[in-house]
Design a protein around this motif. Structure first.
Motif, PDB file in Angstrom:
ATOM      1  N   CYS A  96      -3.766  -6.372 -12.867  1.00  0.00           N
ATOM      2  CA  CYS A  96      -2.817  -6.763 -11.820  1.00  0.00           C
ATOM      3  C   CYS A  96      -3.479  -7.768 -10.892  1.00  0.00           C
ATOM      4  O   CYS A  96      -4.669  -7.674 -10.594  1.00  0.00           O
ATOM      5  N   GLY A  97      -2.706  -8.730 -10.420  1.00  0.00           N
ATOM      6  CA  GLY A  97      -3.200  -9.735  -9.500  1.00  0.00           C
ATOM      7  C   GLY A  97      -3.014  -9.330  -8.047  1.00  0.00           C
ATOM      8  O   GLY A  97      -2.945  -8.144  -7.714  1.00  0.00           O
ATOM      9  N   HIS A  98      -2.902 -10.309  -7.168  1.00  0.00           N
ATOM     10  CA  HIS A  98      -2.810 -10.096  -5.728  1.00  0.00           C
ATOM     11  C   HIS A  98      -1.536  -9.375  -5.322  1.00  0.00           C
ATOM     12  O   HIS A  98      -1.521  -8.589  -4.387  1.00  0.00           O
ATOM     13  N   TRP A  99      -0.448  -9.656  -6.015  1.00  0.00           N
ATOM     14  CA  TRP A  99       0.842  -9.089  -5.647  1.00  0.00           C
ATOM     15  C   TRP A  99       1.068  -7.810  -6.443  1.00  0.00           C
ATOM     16  O   TRP A  99       1.460  -7.840  -7.593  1.00  0.00           O
ATOM     17  N   THR A 100       0.835  -6.674  -5.808  1.00  0.00           N
ATOM     18  CA  THR A 100       0.918  -5.404  -6.514  1.00  0.00           C
ATOM     19  C   THR A 100       2.329  -5.044  -6.938  1.00  0.00           C
ATOM     20  O   THR A 100       2.510  -4.124  -7.730  1.00  0.00           O
ATOM     21  N   GLN A 101       3.330  -5.775  -6.458  1.00  0.00           N
ATOM     22  CA  GLN A 101       4.688  -5.514  -6.927  1.00  0.00           C
ATOM     23  C   GLN A 101       4.844  -5.882  -8.406  1.00  0.00           C
ATOM     24  O   GLN A 101       5.861  -5.593  -9.011  1.00  0.00           O
ATOM     25  N   GLU A 102       3.795  -6.492  -8.984  1.00  0.00           N
ATOM     26  CA  GLU A 102       3.783  -6.709 -10.426  1.00  0.00           C
ATOM     27  C   GLU A 102       3.832  -5.367 -11.153  1.00  0.00           C
ATOM     28  O   GLU A 102       4.192  -5.309 -12.318  1.00  0.00           O
ATOM     29  N   ARG A 103       3.415  -4.310 -10.487  1.00  0.00           N
ATOM     30  CA  ARG A 103       3.317  -2.986 -11.090  1.00  0.00           C
ATOM     31  C   ARG A 103       4.087  -1.963 -10.257  1.00  0.00           C
ATOM     32  O   ARG A 103       3.513  -1.027  -9.707  1.00  0.00           O
ATOM     33  N   PRO A 104       5.408  -2.146 -10.112  1.00  0.00           N
ATOM     34  CA  PRO A 104       6.167  -1.309  -9.178  1.00  0.00           C
ATOM     35  C   PRO A 104       6.117   0.186  -9.479  1.00  0.00           C
ATOM     36  O   PRO A 104       6.028   0.994  -8.555  1.00  0.00           O
ATOM     37  N   ALA A 105       6.152   0.580 -10.735  1.00  0.00           N
ATOM     38  CA  ALA A 105       6.167   2.011 -11.052  1.00  0.00           C
ATOM     39  C   ALA A 105       4.868   2.674 -10.602  1.00  0.00           C
ATOM     40  O   ALA A 105       4.887   3.751  -9.987  1.00  0.00           O
ATOM     41  N   GLU A 106       3.745   2.027 -10.869  1.00  0.00           N
ATOM     42  CA  GLU A 106       2.455   2.603 -10.488  1.00  0.00           C
ATOM     43  C   GLU A 106       2.266   2.619  -8.976  1.00  0.00           C
ATOM     44  O   GLU A 106       1.766   3.596  -8.412  1.00  0.00           O
ATOM     45  N   VAL A 107       2.664   1.532  -8.321  1.00  0.00           N
ATOM     46  CA  VAL A 107       2.514   1.457  -6.863  1.00  0.00           C
ATOM     47  C   VAL A 107       3.425   2.481  -6.193  1.00  0.00           C
ATOM     48  O   VAL A 107       2.994   3.208  -5.291  1.00  0.00           O
ATOM     49  N   ASN A 108       4.673   2.563  -6.641  1.00  0.00           N
ATOM     50  CA  ASN A 108       5.593   3.535  -6.048  1.00  0.00           C
ATOM     51  C   ASN A 108       5.097   4.961  -6.252  1.00  0.00           C
ATOM     52  O   ASN A 108       5.155   5.785  -5.339  1.00  0.00           O
ATOM     53  N   ALA A 109       4.598   5.273  -7.451  1.00  0.00           N
ATOM     54  CA  ALA A 109       4.073   6.620  -7.716  1.00  0.00           C
ATOM     55  C   ALA A 109       2.890   6.923  -6.803  1.00  0.00           C
ATOM     56  O   ALA A 109       2.797   8.030  -6.248  1.00  0.00           O
ATOM     57  N   ALA A 110       1.998   5.956  -6.620  1.00  0.00           N
ATOM     58  CA  ALA A 110       0.839   6.160  -5.751  1.00  0.00           C
ATOM     59  C   ALA A 110       1.284   6.364  -4.308  1.00  0.00           C
ATOM     60  O   ALA A 110       0.753   7.234  -3.600  1.00  0.00           O
ATOM     61  N   MET A 111       2.253   5.574  -3.859  1.00  0.00           N
ATOM     62  CA  MET A 111       2.727   5.705  -2.489  1.00  0.00           C
ATOM     63  C   MET A 111       3.431   7.047  -2.265  1.00  0.00           C
ATOM     64  O   MET A 111       3.217   7.706  -1.232  1.00  0.00           O
ATOM     65  N   LEU A 112       4.254   7.462  -3.216  1.00  0.00           N
ATOM     66  CA  LEU A 112       4.940   8.747  -3.077  1.00  0.00           C
ATOM     67  C   LEU A 112       3.948   9.906  -3.074  1.00  0.00           C
ATOM     68  O   LEU A 112       4.056  10.841  -2.282  1.00  0.00           O
ATOM     69  N   ASP A 113       2.943   9.834  -3.943  1.00  0.00           N
ATOM     70  CA  ASP A 113       1.910  10.853  -3.985  1.00  0.00           C
ATOM     71  C   ASP A 113       1.148  10.894  -2.662  1.00  0.00           C
ATOM     72  O   ASP A 113       0.883  11.967  -2.112  1.00  0.00           O
ATOM     73  N   PHE A 114       0.821   9.726  -2.136  1.00  0.00           N
ATOM     74  CA  PHE A 114       0.123   9.615  -0.846  1.00  0.00           C
ATOM     75  C   PHE A 114       0.981  10.256   0.262  1.00  0.00           C
ATOM     76  O   PHE A 114       0.504  11.061   1.053  1.00  0.00           O
ATOM     77  N   LEU A 115       2.269   9.894   0.318  1.00  0.00           N
ATOM     78  CA  LEU A 115       3.147  10.393   1.363  1.00  0.00           C
ATOM     79  C   LEU A 115       3.346  11.899   1.256  1.00  0.00           C
ATOM     80  O   LEU A 115       3.430  12.597   2.276  1.00  0.00           O
ATOM     81  N   LYS A 116       3.427  12.431   0.044  1.00  0.00           N
ATOM     82  CA  LYS A 116       3.563  13.876  -0.146  1.00  0.00           C
ATOM     83  C   LYS A 116       2.354  14.615   0.394  1.00  0.00           C
ATOM     84  O   LYS A 116       2.458  15.769   0.798  1.00  0.00           O
ATOM     85  N   GLY A 117       1.199  13.969   0.382  1.00  0.00           N
ATOM     86  CA  GLY A 117      -0.019  14.611   0.843  1.00  0.00           C
ATOM     87  C   GLY A 117      -0.211  14.590   2.346  1.00  0.00           C
ATOM     88  O   GLY A 117      -1.187  15.151   2.851  1.00  0.00           O
ATOM     89  N   LEU A 118       0.687  13.948   3.055  1.00  0.00           N
ATOM     90  CA  LEU A 118       0.546  13.857   4.522  1.00  0.00           C
ATOM     91  C   LEU A 118       1.061  15.116   5.211  1.00  0.00           C
ATOM     92  O   LEU A 118       1.911  15.796   4.760  1.00  0.00           O
TER      93      LEU A 118
END
Length: 118
Positions: A96-118
């Motif tokens: 993946c390059g600078h724009w992580t939206q190239e990988r929306p499924a992985e980024v969204n999963a990581a963000m949701l996992d992060f938010l669930k842990g808060l």
């Protein structure tokens, strides 16, 4: 960097046409002003030298991002928790390059996992 023969799945010709039209209409002044003002930015941010990011954080980057290749990043990223004590996870997206939206499924999963842990 070589021009790709085809657009990635997340970018359409209509998207490209839209961006070309908008940049033609408005220019790219805002995107460049940070760099034009870099010395002043350093002055304005000097008071925050040594500050730590105290909120919970998630670091996501692509391993093909040119910023990751900047001098010193090979030492900064592994030591990021020293500056960001509540860093919960570092995720480096392979291919993946600078724009992580190239990988929306992985980024969204990581963000949701992060938010669930808060």
């Amino acid at each position: 960097m070589a021009d790709p023969e085809t657009l990635p799945a997340w970018l359409t010709e209509a998207d490209v046409d839209f961006y070309v039209g908008e940049f033609t209409r408005t220019g790219f002044r805002g995107g460049l002003n940070w760099y034009r003002n870099i010395d002043r930015n350093w002055e304005l941010l000097a008071a925050y030298g040594g500050a730590r990011v105290q909120v919970p954080a998630l670091y996501v980057a692509g391993d093909h991002d040119l910023v990751v290749a900047f001098r010193g990043m090979d030492q900064l990223i592994p030591n990021l928790a020293k500056l960001v004590p509540n860093l919960r996870k570092t995720l480096m997206l392979p291919g993946c390059g600078h724009w992580t939206q190239e990988r929306p499924a992985e980024v969204n999963a990581a963000m949701l996992d992060f938010l669930k842990g808060l």
